[in-house]
Write an enzyme that holds these catalytic residues in place. Structure first.
Site, PDB file in Angstrom:
ATOM      1  N   ARG A 126      40.109  40.340  47.555  1.00  0.00           N
ATOM      2  CA  ARG A 126      39.124  40.473  46.470  1.00  0.00           C
ATOM      3  C   ARG A 126      37.727  40.813  46.983  1.00  0.00           C
ATOM      4  O   ARG A 126      36.929  41.421  46.263  1.00  0.00           O
ATOM      5  CB  ARG A 126      39.086  39.181  45.646  1.00  0.00           C
ATOM      6  CG  ARG A 126      38.323  39.300  44.324  1.00  0.00           C
ATOM      7  CD  ARG A 126      38.495  38.055  43.477  1.00  0.00           C
ATOM      8  NE  ARG A 126      37.886  38.174  42.159  1.00  0.00           N
ATOM      9  CZ  ARG A 126      36.851  37.447  41.733  1.00  0.00           C
ATOM     10  NH1 ARG A 126      36.310  36.541  42.540  1.00  0.00           N
ATOM     11  NH2 ARG A 126      36.364  37.613  40.518  1.00  0.00           N
ATOM     12  N   ILE A 152      33.656  41.736  37.243  1.00  0.00           N
ATOM     13  CA  ILE A 152      35.022  41.558  37.717  1.00  0.00           C
ATOM     14  C   ILE A 152      35.493  40.229  37.140  1.00  0.00           C
ATOM     15  O   ILE A 152      34.815  39.214  37.261  1.00  0.00           O
ATOM     16  CB  ILE A 152      35.085  41.565  39.264  1.00  0.00           C
ATOM     17  CG1 ILE A 152      36.523  41.347  39.748  1.00  0.00           C
ATOM     18  CG2 ILE A 152      34.152  40.552  39.887  1.00  0.00           C
ATOM     19  CD1 ILE A 152      36.681  41.484  41.266  1.00  0.00           C
ATOM     20  N   SER A 153      36.622  40.234  36.462  1.00  0.00           N
ATOM     21  CA  SER A 153      37.077  39.046  35.738  1.00  0.00           C
ATOM     22  C   SER A 153      37.443  37.911  36.687  1.00  0.00           C
ATOM     23  O   SER A 153      37.752  38.118  37.862  1.00  0.00           O
ATOM     24  CB  SER A 153      38.294  39.388  34.872  1.00  0.00           C
ATOM     25  OG  SER A 153      37.964  40.306  33.864  1.00  0.00           O
ATOM     26  N   LYS A 154      37.425  36.684  36.155  1.00  0.00           N
ATOM     27  CA  LYS A 154      37.900  35.531  36.910  1.00  0.00           C
ATOM     28  C   LYS A 154      39.358  35.762  37.311  1.00  0.00           C
ATOM     29  O   LYS A 154      40.166  36.188  36.478  1.00  0.00           O
ATOM     30  CB  LYS A 154      37.802  34.264  36.061  1.00  0.00           C
ATOM     31  CG  LYS A 154      36.408  33.815  35.734  1.00  0.00           C
ATOM     32  CD  LYS A 154      36.430  32.607  34.791  1.00  0.00           C
ATOM     33  CE  LYS A 154      37.122  31.412  35.430  1.00  0.00           C
ATOM     34  NZ  LYS A 154      37.015  30.194  34.571  1.00  0.00           N
ATOM     35  N   PRO A 155      39.714  35.475  38.540  1.00  0.00           N
ATOM     36  CA  PRO A 155      41.116  35.641  38.945  1.00  0.00           C
ATOM     37  C   PRO A 155      42.092  34.864  38.076  1.00  0.00           C
ATOM     38  O   PRO A 155      43.207  35.337  37.816  1.00  0.00           O
ATOM     39  CB  PRO A 155      41.119  35.138  40.391  1.00  0.00           C
ATOM     40  CG  PRO A 155      39.730  35.403  40.876  1.00  0.00           C
ATOM     41  CD  PRO A 155      38.850  35.140  39.686  1.00  0.00           C
TER      42      PRO A 155
END
Length: 321
Positions: A126, A152-155
């Site tokens: 990431r 970038i979205s939360k995993p």
């Protein structure tokens, strides 16, 4: 590689999919000097017919071959593990196995349980998808800015949405939880952003098509993905609300921005038996401003919608910039 394999139209290397510019070659060279190119494993291709029409009639999703994806994916994962470890050793502690596995533990603690999704998140580096100044936060379960008022979205959210696409509906008489489906064949992502979610999707799907409406982010995603040599992602610059009719139908569609409703064009491009997951704005007083909605296409004109948990995404917009 056989002559037949060379002649296949898909998958292709990313270099064959996107234009290479001099500036990007220099950037790739700089990246490679610190992080060796990593080939992420991808599921084996499953059989599917060519789509000749730009607006095909919806039908069943691409055929899946049980067991093949898992077997080939396991071999590829074993081969890539050594390359990933070597590249991460060159990149420093933030990219170590320990950092990536700590992220997997955080995602699992947030409620994601599908082993395929957790393994995919654990394989994707990431830190390569965030700005250098935020690299120390790359393996936190947090959304991070990527420029142009996007994130970038939360995993854990990425994992949750992909997990929902992978799950089968339980039979009416089933007493147990939902049973995992076979790996996805063809997926459409709306909102490429920096390319991270597409990279995770590439680990559980045969083909990933991703659309980005913001040109600089489209270029950033190309640059981010190129060192990873992901062969089964196709990036497109365009209006995501229109979908990608020439590649339809898709057996899964994932939307990474929240609209007032799911665009009809995307519903039309969902295969019968397919699933779409999207954040949708709500107007309920005292409730979340957005919530995840899972839509299943059960027939040509039959859709089943399920409202899930509250979320927060950037707004879904039309057009290109």
């Amino acid at each position: 590689m056989s002559e037949r394999s060379r002649g296949r139209r898909f998958p292709l290397t990313l270099d064959a999919v996107v234009e290479r510019k001099p500036a990007e070659r220099q950037r790739e060279k700089r990246i490679s000097s610190g992080v060796n190119a990593v080939s992420l494993p991808t599921p084996a291709r499953t059989a599917s017919a060519e789509r000749a029409s730009s607006t095909p009639a919806p039908g069943p999703g691409p055929q899946r071959v049980a067991g093949v994806d898992a077997a080939v994916g396991a071999v590829a994962a074993s081969a890539v593990q050594a390359r990933t470890q070597a590249a991460h050793a060159a990149a420093g502690g933030m990219a170590s196995d320990r950092a990536r596995q700590a992220l997997v533990a955080r995602v699992q603690a947030a409620g994601v349980t599908d082993a395929r999704v957790l393994a995919a998140i654990g394989r994707v580096p990431r830190h390569l998808f965030v700005d250098a100044g935020l690299a120390s936060q790359a393996y936190e379960d947090a959304a991070l800015p990527i420029g142009h008022q996007q994130t970038i979205s939360k995993p854990s959210v990425v994992g949750r949405m992909i997990e929902l696409l992978l799950r089968e509906r339980p039979e009416p008489s089933a007493q147990a939880a939902q049973v995992p489906a076979q790996p996805l064949s063809r997926v459409l992502e709306i909102g490429t952003g920096c390319g991270y979610q597409a990279a995770v999707l590439s680990q559980v799907a045969g083909e990933v098509y991703s659309i980005e409406r913001i040109r600089p982010l489209h270029e950033k995603a190309k640059a981010n993905l190129r060192p990873l040599r992901v062969p089964n992602i196709r990036l497109h610059y365009g209006d995501g609300m229109l979908g990608l009719p020439k590649a339809a139908p898709f057996d899964a569609i994932i939307v990474a921005a929240a609209g007032l409703e799911v665009p009809q064009a995307l519903l039309d491009q969902l295969a019968i038996g397919g699933r779409l997951i999207a954040p949708v704005a709500t107007d309920r007083a005292g409730g979340p401003s957005q919530q995840l909605v899972l839509i299943e296409r059960r027939g040509r004109f039959q859709f089943h919608s399920t409202a899930l948990e509250g979320v927060f995404f950037v707004p879904l917009k039309s057009g290109t910039v």
